[in-house]
Design an enzyme around this catalytic site. Sequence first.
Site, PDB file in Angstrom:
ATOM      1  N   LYS A   1       0.837  -1.208   0.000  1.00  0.00           N
ATOM      2  CA  LYS A   1       0.000   0.000   0.000  1.00  0.00           C
ATOM      3  C   LYS A   1       0.873   1.260   0.000  1.00  0.00           C
ATOM      4  CE  LYS A   1      -0.741   1.756   4.465  1.00  0.00           C
ATOM      5  NZ  LYS A   1      -1.480   2.763   5.064  1.00  0.00           N
TER       6      LYS A   1
ATOM      7  N   LYS B   1       7.684   0.879  -0.083  1.00  0.00           N
ATOM      8  CA  LYS B   1       8.055   0.100  -1.284  1.00  0.00           C
ATOM      9  C   LYS B   1       9.273   0.696  -1.965  1.00  0.00           C
ATOM     10  CE  LYS B   1       4.215   0.927  -3.386  1.00  0.00           C
ATOM     11  NZ  LYS B   1       3.498   1.558  -2.276  1.00  0.00           N
TER      12      LYS B   1
ATOM     13  N   LYS C   1       3.130   8.508  -8.935  1.00  0.00           N
ATOM     14  CA  LYS C   1       3.895   9.467  -8.121  1.00  0.00           C
ATOM     15  C   LYS C   1       5.284   9.705  -8.708  1.00  0.00           C
ATOM     16  CE  LYS C   1       3.766   7.898  -3.877  1.00  0.00           C
ATOM     17  NZ  LYS C   1       4.271   7.702  -2.534  1.00  0.00           N
TER      18      LYS C   1
ATOM     19  N   ASP D   1      -2.591  -0.687  -3.692  1.00  0.00           N
ATOM     20  CA  ASP D   1      -3.549  -1.765  -3.835  1.00  0.00           C
ATOM     21  C   ASP D   1      -3.672  -2.167  -5.295  1.00  0.00           C
ATOM     22  OD1 ASP D   1      -5.189  -1.847  -1.100  1.00  0.00           O
ATOM     23  OD2 ASP D   1      -4.656   0.224  -1.593  1.00  0.00           O
TER      24      ASP D   1
HETATM   25  N1  LIG Z   1      12.355   1.192   7.481  1.00  0.00           N
HETATM   26  C1  LIG Z   1      12.099   2.503   7.473  1.00  0.00           C
HETATM   27  N2  LIG Z   1      12.523   3.304   8.474  1.00  0.00           N
HETATM   28  C2  LIG Z   1      12.242   4.602   8.477  1.00  0.00           C
HETATM   29  N3  LIG Z   1      11.561   5.238   7.528  1.00  0.00           N
HETATM   30  C3  LIG Z   1      11.110   4.507   6.496  1.00  0.00           C
HETATM   31  C4  LIG Z   1      11.355   3.112   6.401  1.00  0.00           C
HETATM   32  N4  LIG Z   1      10.777   2.651   5.259  1.00  0.00           N
HETATM   33  C5  LIG Z   1      10.217   3.738   4.671  1.00  0.00           C
HETATM   34  N5  LIG Z   1      10.410   4.839   5.391  1.00  0.00           N
HETATM   35  C6  LIG Z   1       9.929   6.178   5.064  1.00  0.00           C
HETATM   36  O1  LIG Z   1       8.558   6.147   4.783  1.00  0.00           O
HETATM   37  C7  LIG Z   1       8.237   7.061   3.781  1.00  0.00           C
HETATM   38  C8  LIG Z   1       7.482   6.383   2.674  1.00  0.00           C
HETATM   39  O2  LIG Z   1       8.275   5.441   2.008  1.00  0.00           O
HETATM   40  P1  LIG Z   1       8.196   5.112   0.448  1.00  0.00           P
HETATM   41  O3  LIG Z   1       9.251   4.128   0.174  1.00  0.00           O
HETATM   42  O4  LIG Z   1       8.189   6.348  -0.358  1.00  0.00           O
HETATM   43  O5  LIG Z   1       6.780   4.442   0.417  1.00  0.00           O
HETATM   44  P2  LIG Z   1       5.977   3.890  -0.850  1.00  0.00           P
HETATM   45  O6  LIG Z   1       6.902   3.794  -1.998  1.00  0.00           O
HETATM   46  O7  LIG Z   1       5.470   2.554  -0.414  1.00  0.00           O
HETATM   47  O8  LIG Z   1       4.856   4.841  -1.085  1.00  0.00           O
HETATM   48  C9  LIG Z   1       9.535   7.665   3.308  1.00  0.00           C
HETATM   49  O9  LIG Z   1       9.694   8.930   3.839  1.00  0.00           O
HETATM   50  C10 LIG Z   1      10.568   6.724   3.811  1.00  0.00           C
HETATM   51  O10 LIG Z   1      11.774   7.369   4.101  1.00  0.00           O
HETATM   52 MG   LIG Z   2       6.726   4.788  -3.901  1.00  0.00          MG
END
Ligand SMILES: Nc1ncnc2c1ncn2[C@@H]1O[C@H](COP(=O)(O)OP(=O)(O)O)[C@@H](O)[C@H]1O
Ligand SMILES: [Mg+2]
Lengths: 290, 434
Positions: free
Chosen positions: A13, A18, A44, A130
Amino acid sequence: MSAKPKHIAIYGKGGIGKSTTTSNISAALAESGFRVIQIGCDPKSDSTVILRGGAELPTVLDSLRDRSRPKLEDISTLGFGGVLCIEAGGPVPGVGCAGRGIAAAVDLLEELDVFGTFKPDYVLYDVLGDVVCGGFAVPIRDGIAEAAFVVASSDFMAIFAANNLFKAIDKYAATGGARLGGVIANSLQTPYARDLLDDFAARTGTEIVGYVPRSQAVAQSELYGQTVIEAQPYSEQAEIYRALARRVVGDHPTRLPKPLDGPDLKDWAKQWGDRIFGVEHGAKNSAARL
Amino acid sequence: MARPLVGFHDGCALHGALATAAAIEGVTPLVHSTPGCALRGAFSSTGAQNFRGAPIHLSPISSTNLAEKHIVFGGASRLREQIKNTLSVLPRGLLVVITGCPTEMIGDDVPAMVREAVTQGEAVVDVGAAGFLGSAHRGYERLVSVLASRVGELNLAPASEAPGLVNIFGIVPRYDETWASDLDEISRLLAGVGLTANPIFGPGGGLSSLAALPKAVASLVLSPWGLAPAQALQEKSGVATVVADGLPIGADAVEKLLRQLAAATGAVEETAIERLLSSERRYEDFALDETLDALSRLGRRRVALVGNSLLAGSLARFLVSTLGWEASALVLTDEPDGPLPTDLAGRVVATADGVETAAAIRASGADFLIAGARYGALAAELGIPLAAIADLGGRASLSGGFVGARGAARLLAALTATPVAPKLFTPQAALAAR
Ligand SMILES: Nc1ncnc2c1ncn2[C@@H]1O[C@H](COP(=O)(O)OP(=O)(O)O)[C@@H](O)[C@H]1O
Ligand SMILES: [Mg+2]
Ligand code: SF4
Ligand code: SF4
């Protein structure tokens, strides 16, 4: 290296981590000398930012707008360790059809013979949230990714999204779709999180392939537009991502998950709700007694 | 229509809306969809056999002809551009934006684009007519309902006063093949009792006809597809709804209809009704006399009827009550909503599927078939005469109508058009016997 690249899709999600996780896996693989392509399949278009230091990158679908036939150089850039970064792109939220966008971008990459030209060892797809419709299932359908992983936390919505992915995998498996590689547990903080995810994996006949703790290192690296592998290569978190990368691309049993149906999922969540609530309640009570 | 159809009888909702819009003089349809949607409009109204390419028989159609990029990024700005371009090359009138499956699925904000044009003083409306919403008849229903409820906002030139105006709803241009002819004859009949028909479509209709909708004393509903538009108008402008039993075929049906209208409007003189009915009856009697010989050779028949709900039920009623025939099956190919005609209970099927229709004909044990010309082969195989009431091309709209005594006369002519040789003596049989 290998003749046939291994394609892997990573779902989960929105906001679950991711892109962060996928980018760190890509960086870890590149660091070990593999040729890697990371394709962001999310409107995005920020999947590969921390691999490319935030540099500007036109998306694949941008080229659809002006009907030009782009060259590979136009829609890709080399990031950390030589990872080829590609963003599928898509419409702004609320208009158009992002699902068709993913399908169109994947088609275009095939037409451009990206894989034949770059000759990667690994191709990682970082796919939006999703699986709401057929478009988002394109990477796990016939002939694209061979294994799919899902990033999840102990958050119910993240588990709900994972369960939906399992359904999609089961649906397409019969016609040559991807198998499930497993669940990547991310941002684990609370004491019960690990048990909860383990239980979900057990219930659905899957496996947790890595536990990534919530870490300051991630946030710090992100501020520099870098992966943890690049910014803090000697940190504990970097080691965790390296281990995860080995696990994700390594040989392991891929399987057909057994998703929970609606009522079962609700019951399961409620059970855990009682347990967690009970735990916190109990904790509060004992605190009050002190 | 959530199942595969073979030998489909109708177009999709978009095609119905398109044909409906195009039948109003002064209206320009703008199809907001992928290119095939506008083009297939021609295909589905003439049948595959008659398809000759672009729909030359429809008024100019504007289309956004969406490409993949519009699907991915949304087609709203393409629509904005097309509205502007269309208005710059076509005479001002009313622009009707008709959205098809792709744009309905991706959720283009069509109303916003239309509102934008309207605030600039243009006359534009939009109707969602994705094919997955139903058949061509459904498209008519949706479009005319929109027009009926929004007619006040359309910037149309005000209509002149027409006392005793009656809106005619439920005849779907092109998809009810005899539409123009039927509208014409209904107009003539209403004029005979001092009412003025508002046909909306064809040469008697147009933009002024649209503008006049709220001024009518009643809306006459001739098929289930006309009900929603009439109710929309009633809600908005208080025009009374009069629901008729299908197309009035023959003098008796005309009488019933006129009495309904008289009761609802209070604007019809009894003497006028009597005068008109006596001329209708004389015409019908004349037609019966002229065809008596051929009819008696046919004898009383068990007939299977295949047609749209506008026509099929009324045809059956006429055949049963006037000729004493028996209706053994009634197939409603426009798949109307709501209850099926009760007077033929058990023998009515609503299906747009050609195979199901053929099966119903076979199962009916009919010895006479009234259906589209496409069932010629089946009739030949069953060895029964066919009176073709559809698949006739454009000529049916000009001279094929079934309204009133004249319509009954045309029906009698159609029934007796297939020569039926006396069973006892044929030259072939005589020769063979020798
Ligand atoms: N293991 C983690 N520890 C700390 N922050 C995290 C971790 N995994 C993700 N984040 C933070 O959460 C936020 C969202 O992550 P992102 O990878 O962009 O999510 P997605 O791609 O699933 O939308 C980012 O700011 C990222 O730095
Ligand atoms: Mg992303
Ligand atoms: S749900 Fe999927 S197919 Fe439908 S518009 Fe959204 S992205 Fe496109
Ligand atoms: S069914 Fe849909 S896509 Fe097909 S012609 Fe009709 S509106 Fe267009």
